[in-house]
Design a protein around this motif. Sequence first.
Motif, short mmCIF file in Angstrom:
data_model
loop_
_atom_site.label_atom_id
_atom_site.label_comp_id
_atom_site.label_asym_id
_atom_site.label_seq_id
_atom_site.Cartn_x
_atom_site.Cartn_y
_atom_site.Cartn_z
N GLN A 1 0.82 -1.20 0.00
CA GLN A 1 0.00 0.00 0.00
C GLN A 1 0.86 1.26 0.00
OE1 GLN A 1 -2.52 0.00 3.47
NE2 GLN A 1 -3.78 -1.72 2.77
N GLU A 2 0.18 2.36 -0.34
CA GLU A 2 0.76 3.69 -0.18
C GLU A 2 -0.29 4.54 0.49
OE1 GLU A 2 3.79 5.41 -2.95
OE2 GLU A 2 2.12 6.76 -3.40
N VAL A 3 0.03 5.07 1.66
CA VAL A 3 -0.93 5.84 2.45
C VAL A 3 -0.54 7.31 2.42
CG1 VAL A 3 -1.93 6.12 4.74
CG2 VAL A 3 -1.28 3.84 3.93
N THR A 4 -1.50 8.17 2.05
CA THR A 4 -1.24 9.60 1.92
C THR A 4 -2.12 10.37 2.90
OG1 THR A 4 -0.77 9.32 -0.43
CG2 THR A 4 -1.19 11.55 0.33
N VAL A 5 -1.50 11.24 3.71
CA VAL A 5 -2.24 12.04 4.69
C VAL A 5 -1.66 13.45 4.73
CG1 VAL A 5 -2.63 9.98 6.09
CG2 VAL A 5 -0.73 11.47 6.64
N LEU A 6 -2.44 14.37 5.33
CA LEU A 6 -1.95 15.72 5.56
C LEU A 6 -1.61 15.93 7.03
CD1 LEU A 6 -4.42 17.72 3.29
CD2 LEU A 6 -2.08 17.01 2.78
N GLY A 7 -2.33 15.27 7.91
CA GLY A 7 -2.08 15.35 9.34
C GLY A 7 -3.12 14.51 10.06
N THR A 8 -2.71 13.41 10.67
CA THR A 8 -3.69 12.49 11.25
C THR A 8 -3.00 11.43 12.09
OG1 THR A 8 -5.53 11.05 10.68
CG2 THR A 8 -3.63 10.93 9.27
N HIS A 9 -3.79 10.56 12.74
CA HIS A 9 -3.28 9.47 13.56
C HIS A 9 -3.74 8.15 12.96
CE1 HIS A 9 -3.22 12.25 17.38
NE2 HIS A 9 -2.56 12.75 16.36
#
Length: 378
Positions: free
Chosen positions: A232-240
């Motif tokens: 997988q590739e996981v993309t976030v801006l700001g999170t837990h």
Amino acid sequence: MPIEDYEQLLERYKANDCTEEEIAFIESWYMTYQEGNLYESLSLSDREKDLDAVRYSLGLEIPKKKVQLWPRLAAAAAIFVVMGLGLYFYKSKGHHPVSEYANDIASKGKNTATLTLANGERIKLSDAKVGKLADQAGIQISKTKDGQLMYEVKASVGQTANTWNTLSTAKGEQYSVGLPDGTKVWLNNVSSLTYPASFASSKERRVQLKGEAYFEVAKDKFHPFVVKTQQQEVTVLGTHFNINSYTEDNQTTTTLLEGSVKVSALDGLQSKIIKPGEEVLNADHELQVRPANLKATMAWKEGYFRFNNENLENIMNQVSRWYDVDVVYAGNRKELASLTFWGIVSRDKNVSEVLKMIERAEKVKFKIEGRTITVMSN
């Protein structure tokens, strides 16, 4: 028989004021009898026997005198095991599987890891003193008093270079790192995180993960944080969120606790956006979204094994990684590995406590010889 004590326990559960052991009892009782639709089929006397088992193990009144099974609940090695749709309480069983423990194995649990710098230098963090460990390309790397690894930018953007570091844990190890953008990462055992010493010159904050880690990503809407695993590739801006990507488990699971994440398959043909309380996993070459059991997912970070209808193969993989043992199966491996269990036990306990918890369902037994655990039919 009065059940005021149990009702009070339920009220404390609703108020999030229970110990892990109390939570284990309540959730196992509820899921077995309510979701399994078995409670209505039990006689009143059988229901009272189950409530008695709960009271005894939690030290509640039965009905007017207090009975303490353990001096301290927190010292209890395990509370319950659920096998299939049957609920098994340790005190209510008349016999137990005969196991062969030639020796016991203590928890290896250590707050340590190995840091590999861009120049190939390796630093064993358990041996490193508190304070500055290294300077590289304008970045200072330090070990804090509480044993965390911290990165701090000491030079201007133009002076920093795109140097990559790897933090890796062996069996029985875990560690946390504070990246230079403010992101915090907790690394589970037998895992590695590869990351740049500085994100200053990059359009995105990209890291690579093998194994399992929990991320608290610092918010930066102009620079997405990207975690790449084998599937997988996981993309976030700001999170837990938590990612479990152990190779031997044959799947990668991303679980969201806060914020929003986008999970993409590495072939670029599929992507899913999930909400808090959901997880996405690779199954049958597809990304599948499902409700998550956050307590089970985060148990490793809180210092517990927590099995939520977990198959024995996955359980023994966790045992192997934490206690640094080999696991072999005697008999029909496929059949044994597919058995499922519920349970909770501290990762600080000896391995025998984990095995005894599983054995109380009376479906399997174990043999310990040296650092090898053999799984056998009961």
